[in-house]
Design an enzyme around this catalytic site. Structure first.
Site, PDB file in Angstrom:
ATOM      1  N   THR A 296       0.870  -1.185   0.000  1.00  0.00           N
ATOM      2  CA  THR A 296       0.000   0.000   0.000  1.00  0.00           C
ATOM      3  C   THR A 296       0.900   1.225   0.000  1.00  0.00           C
ATOM      4  OG1 THR A 296      -1.694  -1.147   1.274  1.00  0.00           O
ATOM      5  CG2 THR A 296      -1.793   1.257   1.251  1.00  0.00           C
TER       6      THR A 296
ATOM      7  N   LYS B 224      -7.690   1.651  -2.770  1.00  0.00           N
ATOM      8  CA  LYS B 224      -7.306   1.228  -1.416  1.00  0.00           C
ATOM      9  C   LYS B 224      -7.398   2.395  -0.419  1.00  0.00           C
ATOM     10  CE  LYS B 224      -5.095  -1.075   1.864  1.00  0.00           C
ATOM     11  NZ  LYS B 224      -5.674  -2.192   2.592  1.00  0.00           N
TER      12      LYS B 224
ATOM     13  N   LYS C  48      -1.183   5.419   8.550  1.00  0.00           N
ATOM     14  CA  LYS C  48      -0.433   5.470   7.289  1.00  0.00           C
ATOM     15  C   LYS C  48      -1.390   5.659   6.113  1.00  0.00           C
ATOM     16  CE  LYS C  48       1.761   2.447   4.041  1.00  0.00           C
ATOM     17  NZ  LYS C  48       2.024   1.075   3.649  1.00  0.00           N
TER      18      LYS C  48
HETATM   19  P1  NAD Z   1       5.849  -5.863   7.290  1.00  0.00           P
HETATM   20  O1  NAD Z   1       6.609  -4.734   7.841  1.00  0.00           O
HETATM   21  O2  NAD Z   1       5.482  -7.021   8.184  1.00  0.00           O
HETATM   22  O3  NAD Z   1       6.623  -6.493   6.017  1.00  0.00           O
HETATM   23  C1  NAD Z   1       7.386  -5.750   5.127  1.00  0.00           C
HETATM   24  C2  NAD Z   1       8.637  -6.570   4.834  1.00  0.00           C
HETATM   25  O4  NAD Z   1       9.399  -5.897   3.833  1.00  0.00           O
HETATM   26  C3  NAD Z   1       9.541  -6.750   6.052  1.00  0.00           C
HETATM   27  O5  NAD Z   1       9.768  -8.128   6.275  1.00  0.00           O
HETATM   28  C4  NAD Z   1      10.813  -6.013   5.672  1.00  0.00           C
HETATM   29  O6  NAD Z   1      11.987  -6.607   6.182  1.00  0.00           O
HETATM   30  C5  NAD Z   1      10.763  -6.100   4.158  1.00  0.00           C
HETATM   31  N1  NAD Z   1      11.567  -5.087   3.472  1.00  0.00           N
HETATM   32  C6  NAD Z   1      11.614  -3.754   3.706  1.00  0.00           C
HETATM   33  N2  NAD Z   1      12.469  -3.160   2.856  1.00  0.00           N
HETATM   34  C7  NAD Z   1      12.964  -4.158   2.072  1.00  0.00           C
HETATM   35  C8  NAD Z   1      13.897  -4.187   1.008  1.00  0.00           C
HETATM   36  N3  NAD Z   1      14.513  -3.083   0.592  1.00  0.00           N
HETATM   37  N4  NAD Z   1      14.173  -5.380   0.429  1.00  0.00           N
HETATM   38  C9  NAD Z   1      13.563  -6.517   0.853  1.00  0.00           C
HETATM   39  N5  NAD Z   1      12.678  -6.551   1.869  1.00  0.00           N
HETATM   40  C10 NAD Z   1      12.384  -5.388   2.470  1.00  0.00           C
HETATM   41  O7  NAD Z   1       4.528  -5.230   6.639  1.00  0.00           O
HETATM   42  P2  NAD Z   1       3.187  -6.006   6.215  1.00  0.00           P
HETATM   43  O8  NAD Z   1       2.226  -5.993   7.334  1.00  0.00           O
HETATM   44  O9  NAD Z   1       3.568  -7.287   5.562  1.00  0.00           O
HETATM   45  O10 NAD Z   1       2.628  -4.970   5.113  1.00  0.00           O
HETATM   46  C11 NAD Z   1       3.188  -4.895   3.814  1.00  0.00           C
HETATM   47  C12 NAD Z   1       2.342  -3.941   3.002  1.00  0.00           C
HETATM   48  O11 NAD Z   1       1.001  -4.415   2.962  1.00  0.00           O
HETATM   49  C13 NAD Z   1       2.289  -2.518   3.574  1.00  0.00           C
HETATM   50  O12 NAD Z   1       2.316  -1.603   2.519  1.00  0.00           O
HETATM   51  C14 NAD Z   1       0.940  -2.485   4.297  1.00  0.00           C
HETATM   52  O13 NAD Z   1       0.398  -1.182   4.368  1.00  0.00           O
HETATM   53  C15 NAD Z   1       0.110  -3.384   3.417  1.00  0.00           C
HETATM   54  N6  NAD Z   1      -1.021  -4.039   4.076  1.00  0.00           N
HETATM   55  C16 NAD Z   1      -0.864  -4.603   5.302  1.00  0.00           C
HETATM   56  C17 NAD Z   1      -1.970  -5.207   5.929  1.00  0.00           C
HETATM   57  C18 NAD Z   1      -1.834  -5.845   7.285  1.00  0.00           C
HETATM   58  O14 NAD Z   1      -2.881  -6.137   7.902  1.00  0.00           O
HETATM   59  N7  NAD Z   1      -0.626  -6.118   7.768  1.00  0.00           N
HETATM   60  C19 NAD Z   1      -3.214  -5.238   5.279  1.00  0.00           C
HETATM   61  C20 NAD Z   1      -3.321  -4.678   3.998  1.00  0.00           C
HETATM   62  C21 NAD Z   1      -2.212  -4.080   3.412  1.00  0.00           C
END
Ligand code: NAD
Length: 299
Positions: free
Chosen positions: A96, A171, A246
Site C-alpha cells: 500500500t 485502497k 499510514k
Molecule cells: P511488514 O513490515 O510485516 O513487512 C514488510 C517486509 O518488507 C519486512 O519483512 C521487511 O523486512 C521487508 N523489506 C523492507 N524493505 C525491504 C527491502 N529493501 N528489500 C527486501 N525486503 C524489504 O509489513 P506487512 O504488514 O507485511 O505490510 C506490507 C504492506 O502491505 C504494507 O504496505 C501495508 O500497508 C500493506 N497491508 C498490510 C496489511 C496488514 O494487515 N498487515 C493489510 C493490507 C495491506
C-alpha cells in the site's frame, strides 16, 4: 505454473508467498530479514541473497513492502528490479503506497519494456493466510488478465480498478471510509453510554438501521456485541492503528495533490495521529475507542 520472485516476506508477504508455493508455483524469495527467507524455504520456496537475485528468478516478480520509499528503491535503484528482472517479466506491487509513486514506478517499468500492476490488498494477515485477500488492481486490462492466475492463488476477489495507480486510489479511498466510519461508531457508543443506553441495545438497533456499517457489525469497537472483534481481546490487532494512520495520511496526501476537500478524512487522520502519538500505534485501529470513549472525565 509460474516462476515467481517475491520480495518482502513480512506479515503479509510471508503467507502470500507460502500460498503461491502451495498452488504449485516456484517461488524465490528475498527479505532484508534472513529469518523471513528461511521461513519461506521451510515451506518449499527458494532463497535469494538479494532483491536482484529474486527479481532475476521469476517470470513474475511480486513485491510486498512497507511503503513508497522502499518500493521506489527496490524497483528503481541500481541493482533493483528494473535492472535485474528477466526480459518480459510481469511486475506486481502489492504494497500500500501513494498513488504518485505507484504511477511513477509503473511508468519507469513501462519505459524499459516491463508490464507492471499496482495490486494493493484488503483482508489483513488472516486474509493473506487463507488466500482470501481482495486485490484492487491498477494497470492496463491485458496486463490485469495476465496476472489473474497468480493473484488467484493469494486472493478470492480480484478487481480491475482502471489505469496504473488506480489500485492504490481504491485502497486509500476505501480505508478513508473505514477510518471515518470507525470514529463515527466510537462516538455513537460513547454518547450512548452517557445517555444510559446499553452498548448491546445500540448495536441491536443500529446494526438493523441506517447506521449499519462494517465498523459496527463486523468490527464493533466496544467489547461484547461482536465476539470476534479486537475489542474483546484488549484491542490486539487485527489491523494496527499505525497502519490506519499510514493509509489516512496517504489519502490526505492524495487529497492535497488533487485539491479535494476531505474534512472528515483530515479529522480522522488527526485523531489517529493523536492516538498513535500517545503510544497506541500497535493496538488495533478500533482501539481508538479508548481515546474517544474514555469515560474518566465524564459527569
Ligand atoms: P511488514 O513490515 O510485516 O513487512 C514488510 C517486509 O518488507 C519486512 O519483512 C521487511 O523486512 C521487508 N523489506 C523492507 N524493505 C525491504 C527491502 N529493501 N528489500 C527486501 N525486503 C524489504 O509489513 P506487512 O504488514 O507485511 O505490510 C506490507 C504492506 O502491505 C504494507 O504496505 C501495508 O500497508 C500493506 N497491508 C498490510 C496489511 C496488514 O494487515 N498487515 C493489510 C493490507 C495491506
Amino acid at each position: 505454473m509460474a516462476t515467481i520472485g517475491f520480495i518482502g516476506l513480512g506479515n503479509m508477504g510471508a503467507p502470500m508467498a507460502a500460498n503461491l508455493v502451495k498452488a504449485g508455483h516456484r517461488v524465490t524469495g528475498f527479505d532484508l530479514v534472513p529469518g523471513a527467507v528461511e521461513a519461506l524455504t521451510a515451506k518449499g520456496g527458494d532463497a535469494a541473497a538479494s532483491a536482484a537475485e529474486a527479481a532475476a528468478a521469476g517470470d513474475v516478480v511480486i513485491t510486498m513492502l512497507p511503503a513508497g520509499p522502499q518500493v521506489r528503491s527496490v524497483y528503481l535503484d541500481e541493482g533493483g528490479i528494473l535492472a535485474s528482472a528477466r526480459r518480459g517479466a510481469l511486475l506486481i506491487d502489492c504494497s500500500t503506497i501513494d498513488v504518485e509513486t505507484a504511477r511513477a514506478v509503473a511508468a519507469a517499468a513501462k519505459g524499459v519494456g516491463f508490464d507492471m500492476l499496482d495490486a494493493p490488498v484488503s483482508g489483513g494477515v488472516s486474509g493473506a493466510a487463507t488466500a482470501s485477500l481482495t486485490f484492487m488492481v491498477g494497470g492496463e486490462a491485458e496486463i490485469f488478465a495476465r496476472a489473474q492466475p497468480v493473484l488467484a492463488a493469494m486472493g478470492r476477489t480480484i478487481v480491475h480498478a482502471g489505469a496504473a495507480g488506480n489500485g492504490q486510489a481504491a485502497k486509500i479511498c476505501n480505508n478513508m471510509i473505514l477510518g471515518v466510519s470507525m470514529i463515527a461508531v466510537c462516538e455513537a457508543f460513547s454518547l450512548a453510554e452517557r445517555l444510559g443506553l446499553e452498548a448491546q441495545t445500540l448495536f441491536d438497533i443500529s446494526s438493523k438501521s441506517s447506521g449499519q456499517c462494517w465498523a459496527l457489525t463486523s468490527y464493533c469497537p466496544v467489547p461484547g456485541p461482536v465476539p470476534a472483534s479486537p475489542a474483546n481481546r484488549d484491542y490486539a490487532p487485527g489491523f494496527t492503528a499505525a497502519m490506519m494512520l499510514k493509509d489516512l495520511r496517504l489519502a490526505q496526501q492524495a487529497a492535497g495533490a488533487t485539491a479535494t476537500a476531505t474534512p472528515l478524512g483530515a479529522a480522522a487522520a488527526n485523531l489517529y495521529q493523536l492516538f498513535v502519538d500517545g503510544g497506541a500505534g500497535g493496538l488495533d485501529f478500533s482501539g481508538i475507542y479508548r481515546l474517544i470513549g474514555k469515560s474518566d472525565d465524564k459527569t
